[in-house]
Design a protein around this motif. Structure first.
Motif, short mmCIF file in Angstrom:
data_model
loop_
_atom_site.label_atom_id
_atom_site.label_comp_id
_atom_site.label_asym_id
_atom_site.label_seq_id
_atom_site.Cartn_x
_atom_site.Cartn_y
_atom_site.Cartn_z
N PRO A 56 0.90 -1.19 0.08
CA PRO A 56 0.11 -0.02 0.02
C PRO A 56 0.84 1.26 0.07
O PRO A 56 1.79 1.53 0.67
CB PRO A 56 -0.77 -0.02 1.40
N ASN A 57 0.56 2.13 -0.66
CA ASN A 57 1.13 3.72 -0.89
C ASN A 57 0.02 4.44 -0.24
O ASN A 57 -1.16 4.37 -0.17
CB ASN A 57 1.47 4.08 -2.29
N PHE A 58 0.61 5.71 0.12
CA PHE A 58 -0.28 6.64 0.49
C PHE A 58 -0.04 7.98 -0.21
O PHE A 58 1.44 8.35 -0.44
CB PHE A 58 -0.75 6.81 2.03
N ALA A 59 -0.77 9.00 -0.33
CA ALA A 59 -0.73 10.28 -0.99
C ALA A 59 -1.11 11.20 -0.23
O ALA A 59 -2.42 11.26 0.69
CB ALA A 59 -0.99 10.21 -2.52
N ILE A 60 -0.58 12.50 -0.03
CA ILE A 60 -1.28 13.57 0.55
C ILE A 60 -1.83 14.55 -0.23
O ILE A 60 -0.77 15.13 -1.20
CB ILE A 60 -0.24 14.49 1.49
N LEU A 61 -2.97 14.99 -0.31
CA LEU A 61 -3.52 16.04 -1.16
C LEU A 61 -3.80 17.09 -0.47
O LEU A 61 -4.41 17.29 0.69
CB LEU A 61 -4.59 15.50 -1.90
N SER A 62 -3.46 18.30 -1.10
CA SER A 62 -3.82 19.76 -0.31
C SER A 62 -3.99 20.81 -1.46
O SER A 62 -3.16 20.99 -2.27
CB SER A 62 -2.86 20.29 0.73
N LYS A 63 -4.83 21.86 -1.41
CA LYS A 63 -4.62 23.01 -2.09
C LYS A 63 -3.22 23.83 -1.99
O LYS A 63 -2.90 24.98 -2.64
CB LYS A 63 -5.70 23.98 -1.99
N GLU A 64 -2.87 23.40 -0.65
CA GLU A 64 -1.37 24.17 -0.20
C GLU A 64 -0.26 23.66 -0.86
O GLU A 64 0.84 24.26 -0.70
CB GLU A 64 -1.31 24.24 1.34
N PHE A 65 -0.37 22.71 -1.60
CA PHE A 65 1.13 22.17 -2.27
C PHE A 65 0.99 22.64 -3.59
O PHE A 65 0.02 22.69 -4.46
CB PHE A 65 0.78 20.57 -2.23
N SER A 66 2.33 22.92 -3.98
CA SER A 66 2.39 23.40 -5.37
C SER A 66 3.04 22.23 -6.31
O SER A 66 2.94 22.08 -7.49
CB SER A 66 3.65 24.41 -5.56
N VAL A 67 3.46 21.21 -5.59
CA VAL A 67 3.99 19.97 -6.50
C VAL A 67 2.94 18.99 -6.49
O VAL A 67 1.99 19.30 -5.62
CB VAL A 67 4.93 19.30 -5.43
N LYS A 68 2.93 18.23 -7.80
CA LYS A 68 1.80 17.27 -8.13
C LYS A 68 2.41 16.08 -8.64
O LYS A 68 2.53 15.72 -9.76
CB LYS A 68 0.77 18.11 -9.11
N HIS A 69 2.63 14.94 -7.87
CA HIS A 69 2.86 13.97 -8.11
C HIS A 69 1.94 12.90 -8.80
O HIS A 69 0.70 13.39 -8.46
CB HIS A 69 3.53 12.92 -6.86
N GLU A 70 2.24 11.93 -9.51
CA GLU A 70 1.35 11.13 -10.70
C GLU A 70 0.90 10.12 -9.62
O GLU A 70 1.45 9.59 -8.91
CB GLU A 70 1.89 10.69 -11.56
N VAL A 71 -0.59 10.09 -9.40
CA VAL A 71 -1.14 9.02 -8.72
C VAL A 71 -2.33 8.17 -9.60
O VAL A 71 -2.96 9.11 -10.45
CB VAL A 71 -1.78 9.68 -7.45
N PRO A 72 -2.60 7.13 -9.62
CA PRO A 72 -3.42 6.24 -10.32
C PRO A 72 -5.16 6.52 -9.81
O PRO A 72 -5.76 5.73 -9.95
CB PRO A 72 -3.13 4.87 -10.19
N PHE A 73 -5.46 7.74 -9.52
CA PHE A 73 -6.91 8.28 -9.25
C PHE A 73 -6.89 9.61 -9.74
O PHE A 73 -5.81 10.48 -9.65
CB PHE A 73 -7.17 7.85 -7.93
N ASN A 74 -8.09 10.02 -9.65
CA ASN A 74 -8.47 11.53 -10.06
C ASN A 74 -8.35 12.32 -8.91
O ASN A 74 -8.78 12.15 -7.81
CB ASN A 74 -9.95 11.70 -10.67
N VAL A 75 -7.62 13.41 -9.30
CA VAL A 75 -7.17 14.28 -8.06
C VAL A 75 -7.97 15.89 -8.46
O VAL A 75 -7.90 16.18 -9.77
CB VAL A 75 -5.82 14.62 -8.21
N PRO A 76 -8.69 16.36 -7.56
CA PRO A 76 -9.69 17.36 -7.76
C PRO A 76 -8.82 18.68 -8.38
O PRO A 76 -7.52 18.61 -8.08
CB PRO A 76 -10.13 17.77 -6.64
#
Length: 222
Positions: free
Chosen positions: A89-109
């Motif tokens: 299992p992997n985990f990702a942290i999503l936020s409007k406060e991040f400028s970086v955008k790593h690739e993930v296999p699901f839709n990100v708003p």
């Protein structure tokens, strides 16, 4: 009577010592979405989320509000059980406060940045959890200080297969009297999470044993 009270006090002390070193548990009750995540009230408190991914297409979501300057800590623990062989299992942290955008296999708003924290390949750092007497693979983690106040979303996913995981969040211990008395319930619930069949069988045998003792004691009175 005094012996019974002393024994009860001793058991409560042992439970207290054990609980102080444990996480507050959260058990996944239903599948989550990015629009309907599990809400973490305080990300600084030590929580352990017990959940599972149905398959490699499943994604679980958790959300918390954080303030600038706060510490944060997230760690992936994988139960060492037969069904989890090959589960990474992997985990990702999503936020409007991040400028970086790593690739993930699901839709990100739109407008959300992504920091990906991948499962370390070939990693096998086994960890024994004393609170529930269970074994884990202690996998990836991330910690630091929140740079900007805002909403943060944790997404757990896998590109290999489904499986069970425990996500640890926060480090601050926060336990009260209620936690001591709910210790047996939490203990068996975690055991059930690891092995439903074995735990159910064990509880059944225990109940039958207690009923047998009660019947023997009553028959001796007569």
């Amino acid at each position: 009577m005094k012996r019974k009270i002393s024994l009860l006090v001793l058991l409560l002390m042992l439970c207290t010592i054990t609980i102080v070193s444990a996480h507050r548990p959260i058990f996944e009750k239903k599948d989550t979405t990015i629009n309907s995540p599990i809400i973490i009230d305080d990300h600084t408190i030590s929580y352990a989320i017990y959940a599972s991914l149905d398959d490699k297409n499943d994604v679980d979501f958790y959300e918390f509000e954080a303030k600038e300057g706060q510490n944060f800590y997230i760690e992936m623990l994988v139960p060492k059980i037969k069904m989890n062989v090959g589960f990474e299992p992997n985990f990702a942290i999503l936020s409007k406060e991040f400028s970086v955008k790593h690739e993930v296999p699901f839709n990100v708003p739109n407008g959300y940045g992504v920091i990906n924290v991948l499962y370390p390949k070939g990693y096998n750092n086994e960890f024994y959890e004393k609170f529930t007497q269970t074994n884990y693979i202690k996998a990836q983690s991330i910690s630091g200080i929140i740079n900007k106040s805002g909403k943060y979303i944790i997404a757990v996913y896998s590109t290999t297969k489904g499986g069970k995981y425990t996500l640890a969040i926060g480090k601050k211990e926060n336990f009260g009297i209620k936690d001591i008395f709910t210790f047996p319930y939490i203990y068996f619930k975690v055991k059930y999470f690891f092995s439903p069949v074995f735990t159910t069988l064990g509880l059944t045998v225990f109940v039958i044993f207690i009923i047998g003792l009660i019947k023997i004691k009553r028959s001796r009175r007569w």
